[in-house]
Write a protein that holds these residues in place. Structure first.
Motif: not given
Lengths: 690, 252
Positions: A146-156, A160-163, A167-171, A405-408
């Protein structure tokens, strides 16, 4: 009775005179003028009570605190919020049309899934969440899936996404590229902690190296307000600005001096200045000072620096003297277009601040303390900022790393906005299940398998903490100005719900609760934040920095010369990495940048002659990963052997206001690896011209 | 035409040295004044830009090049060229404060005023104003919408003056002696670099009263006698020199 000539003339004269005195004709003409303008397609205005409410917009390169005026509950104009320290009453050119963006043709009106022929089908939120949960449950607990990318560098929200990723076991939770990445890596190498900040307000001499403070570097609107306050109209200049960069951009235009410096050579420029300062006796009581001095005095002598970046020794010596004689000088370095700079650019500029004794001082460089995390399992901002999404995607592109497998993608448009865009888009295309949380039908949403639209900035709870570049830690928050117009749902609410279903406890049940907790932990009052005030903290990190001389030694490489360098630039009115040209901004685009569908790049007369190009001639620019077509505008504000090119054009998705206009310069950026830190960099991109 | 001298003179002063050309003023002007978005914004002969930011340069080659940005609203001339040529009295300068009006329902679209205006501050609606579906809900209640075929221009956000006067009346003050800062056009309100100042240049309590006397203050094409109510300030000689068709020996 016959009508003779005399009677005829009398009748005609009487008729003319009579018509002059009757109002019928004039009234009819007047009515005809009004009726002819009374066409059915002219919208009627809506009247009602006018109200003002504070909010935050995240359309531009940094968060902007606004006051939104509404009529009968409908927003129509946005202005700056003077009571908020984050943007100090300014408004950027995208946010100024934020109310109209509520009705942008590009808005995603509800959750959608991709169907077989590449088209989309509307689905319910229940179905969308089930679909996402199913995909996620299949990869839970497996690193690299699982990969997540955020374009919001300042928002809480990003916390939540990083947590959730943890929790999903992804770095693999990343931010989209920005100057904060180079700063975080630099700080790590210099042995510091927290976040680098700059006290622009209290500086009397600001040297900007590369950093386009009025368009793309740091908290842009705040920079503009600080500049305005320090240079009152009709009053004395309280703060001198000098810009060093390859292109006479608007920061250079309003600075007191522009020093042309080749793109991506900011570190050499800084170390060239350090030479003169060291020669004049500057020093710092830091562990690796001797190594630093040896490095600078041997490798960055005036002749070598002139050969590498074309700045004459006299100019360098004069500037060094000005810096040393100013009472509160400040040196800031960054990318000319807000992304892709190396850590060494920041380290070398920080070295100047250290030699000037400006670290931790009023009007100097600060090490800001991070605000406490709202979600305990989230990744710290420092760590998240230092992660290298471009490097990760480049590795996926070359199969050095297996595609997840999944990117958000949250508030991010990586398919369009990443450097070497075609290569990176191909890497993203390898991901079997791409989820976009975008408010807009952007390039990433247009290729996603599932779109779960986040509401527009004016329709949601949100917050923003300590944007990169500001001089103090701070927090702002906002509540919705208007009920969601369409069927959007807060991404944080979606994630909290999905996490709960997967057995991951993030500790909150709603976005509002997360943001309130963030405010509470930071020591801010939620109600006053929502009313538009910013919480400001004076808390800074202690401890001293080192010069990271060993990193500088490896990472600063003198350019070979003789090539045509690309100097991309970003302009506020054209959009940002998350926003294409908004409808109201089309007329603000310069005729020197876009005419019809043709993009214009800028070169000076000497370079044009060398390339056998003239005003308006068509050129094909090729970088490592792609090509762009553009026309030439001769601009003597570009240095020799440099092509200045605007970012933000060449969209393939969005709407008629941006789609198909010009070409995407990100395609011809070349991603390299910085020796010494290993991070991906792309401020030194060279192109071939045909 | 005899020039009317008003007791109040609404005056804009633009500090060119501070303008970064970001375009916020142009966007907020469109939002405030209900100018419909235009798909092809690059066709500068057909776009409606009541406020337009021009890019200036000193004409020198690299590395001597300098550039600047010049925002240009309607100059609200004291002796306007557009007013006497209008055949249907759709534009007048007769209200206290000196703002040149534009009465859309009266305009017959002959464009004589556009030809007369030396500042290119007047615009003709070539196309039907079309907002993307739903965007009409974000129309400002402050400015009437116009059809195609009429001329329109900046009016210093005149309804904001009306609102400020109404506020003064409600607070028992003289509506023709507004305190500094009560009346602010949308462009000023959105300018992040504080390049725009605004007020009554005849009122000593207003900042612009002194700003127009600044040694670096000037007006565009001052020599043709339009007496504009928009002033500019720049410390840079070359910017001031470009303000008019000066002879080489002129002082600026």
């Amino acid at each position: 009775m016959g009508i003779d000539r005399r009677t005829f003339i009398q009748l005609v004269t009487g008729g003319v005179v009579g018509s002059l005195f009757t109002p019928v004709i004039w009234k009819s003409l007047d009515d005809a003028a009004i009726w002819s303008q009374n066409w059915s397609w002219i919208p009627r205005l809506k009247y009602g009570q006018i109200t003002e409410q504070a909010t935050i917009s995240k359309f531009g390169p940094s968060p902007c605190s606004l006051m939104v005026k509404s009529v009968a509950g409908s927003p129509y104009v946005a202005k700056g919020n003077a009571d908020n320290e984050m943007s100090k009453g300014g408004v950027d050119a995208i946010s100024a049309g934020g109310a109209q963006l509520l009705y942008s043709p590009s808005r995603v009106k509800g959750p959608m899934k991709k169907v077989a022929d590449g088209k989309y089908e509307s689905i319910s939120w229940d179905d969308a969440e089930k679909m996402l949960s199913k995909k996620l449950s299949a990869v839970k607990g497996q690193a690299g899936k699982l990969a997540i990318v955020s374009g919001d560098a300042t928002g809480t929200s990003t916390e939540v996404l990083s947590a959730f990723a943890a929790g999903m076991g992804s770095n693999d939770c990343y931010l989209m590229p920005g100057d904060e990445q180079a700063a975080a890596v630099a700080l790590e190498n210099m042995g510091g902690s927290g976040q680098i900040g700059y006290d622009l307000e209290n500086s009397d001499f600001v040297l900007l190296i590369g950093a386009d403070a009025m368009n793309s570097w740091g908290s842009v609107v705040r920079n503009q307000r600080v500049y305005a306050d320090n240079r009152p109209t009709g009053g004395d200049i309280e703060s001198v600005y000098v810009y060093a960069g390859p292109f006479l951009n608007s920061t250079a235009a309003i600075s007191d001096k522009w020093i042309p410096v080749a793109p991506g050579t900011g570190a050499i420029f800084s170390l060239g200045l350090a030479y003169h300062m060291l020669n004049a006796g500057a020093s710092a009581s830091v562990a690796d000072f001797a190594d630093f001095k040896t490095l600078v005095m041997s490798r960055f002598t005036p002749d070598k620096v002139e050969k590498a970046i074309g700045v004459a020794p006299g100019v360098m010596a004069g500037l060094a003297k000005q810096l040393m004689s100013a009472s509160a000088p400040l040196v800031i370095s960054g990318s000319e277009f807000g992304q892709g700079a190396g850590a060494v650019d920041i380290i070398a500029a920080s070295a100047l601040n250290m030699l000037l004794g400006r670290v931790g001082e009023k009007g100097g460089m600060k090490l800001l303390a991070e605000l406490p995390l709202a979600v305990d399992s989230a990744v710290s901002r420092a760590e998240l900022s230092s992660r290298d999404f471009a490097g990760y995607l480049a590795a996926v592109a070359t199969d050095k790393v297996k595609a997840p497998e999944v990117m958000m993608a949250y508030e991010a448009n990586p398919v369009y906005a990443m450097p070497q865009a075609t290569t990176m888009a191909a890497a993203i295309a390898k991901v079997p299940f791409l989820v976009s949380f975008s408010t807009w039908m952007d390039e990433t949403a247009s290729t996603a398998d599932l779109i779960m639209p986040n509401p527009h900035s004016f329709e949601r709870f949100d917050d923003a903490q300590t944007p990169y570049g500001v001089g103090t830690a701070m927090l702002s928050a906002c509540a919705p100005v208007i009920e969601p117009l369409y069927n959007g749902k807060s991404t944080v609410d979606v994630i909290l719900g999905v996490a709960s279903g997967l057995g991951i406890d993030l500790g909150y049940e709603s976005v509002e609760a997360v943001l309130q907790a963030k405010a509470e932990k930071a020591g801010a009052d939620w109600d006053s934040l929502v009313e538009g005030a910013a919480y400001v903290s004076d808390s800074t990190e202690s401890g001293s920095l080192k010069f990271a001389a060993s990193v500088l030694s490896k990472a600063v490489i003198m350019p070979k010369g003789g090539e045509i360098a690309l100097a991309p630039y970003a302009k506020l009115n054209v959009g940002s990495s998350t926003m294409a040209i908004p409808p109201l901004n089309c007329v603000t685009v310069s005729k020197f940048e876009l005419q019809g569908k043709d993009l214009f790049v800028q070169i000076n007369g000497k370079t044009a002659k060398k390339l056998n190009a003239s005003e308006g001639s068509k050129v094909k620019l090729a970088g490592a990963g792609g090509e762009c077509v553009a026309r030439v505008h001769i601009n003597e504000g570009v240095m020799n052997d440099v092509i200045a090119a605007p970012l933000g054009f060449g969209h393939t998705a969005w709407d008629e206001f941006s789609r198909g206009k010009g070409d995407n310069i990100s395609k011809i950026l070349t991603v390299g690896t910085e020796p010494g830190t290993g991070m991906a960099v792309w401020t030194s991109s060279f192109v071939s011209v045909a | 035409m005899q020039q009317i001298e008003f007791d109040t003179k609404w005056t804009m002063v633009v500090d060119i040295d501070k303008c970064s050309g970001c375009g916020s003023c142009m966007v907020s002007c469109q939002a405030e004044n209900n100018i419909a978005p235009m798909e092809d914004g690059s066709n500068k002969l057909k776009t409606l830009t009541w406020m337009l930011v021009y890019e200036l340069n000193n004409g020198k080659e690299f590395p001597e090049r300098e550039s600047a940005y010049l925002p240009r609203p309607c100059m609200q001339c004291g002796n306007p060229a557009c007013v006497p040529v209008c055949p249907v009295v759709a534009t007048t300068k007769d209200e206290e404060g000196g703002i040149v009006s534009q009465i859309y329902p009266r305009c017959i679209g002959c464009r004589y005023c556009m030809a007369a205006c030396p500042y290119h501050a007047r615009y003709f609606g070539w196309f039907d104003p079309i907002w993307p579906e739903g965007m009409e809900k974000a129309l400002s209640p402050k400015t009437s919408t116009r059809p195609r075929g009429v001329v329109e221009k900046c009016n210093f956000c005149h309804t904001r003056l009306m609102d400020a006067r109404a506020r003064a009346r409600a607070e028992g003050m003289d509506p023709n002696k507004l305190p500094d800062g009560w009346y602010k056009p949308a462009c000023l309100e959105s300018c992040p670099t504080g390049a725009i100042s605004f007020g009554d240049s005849k009122n000593p309590e207003h900042k612009v009263h002194d700003l127009i006397k600044d040694k670096n203050a000037f007006r565009i094409l001052e020599s043709i006698g339009m007496d504009p109510q928009v002033y500019y300030i720049s410390r840079r000689d070359w910017v001031r020199e470009q303000s008019d068709n000066h002879l080489p020996k002129d002082k600026h």
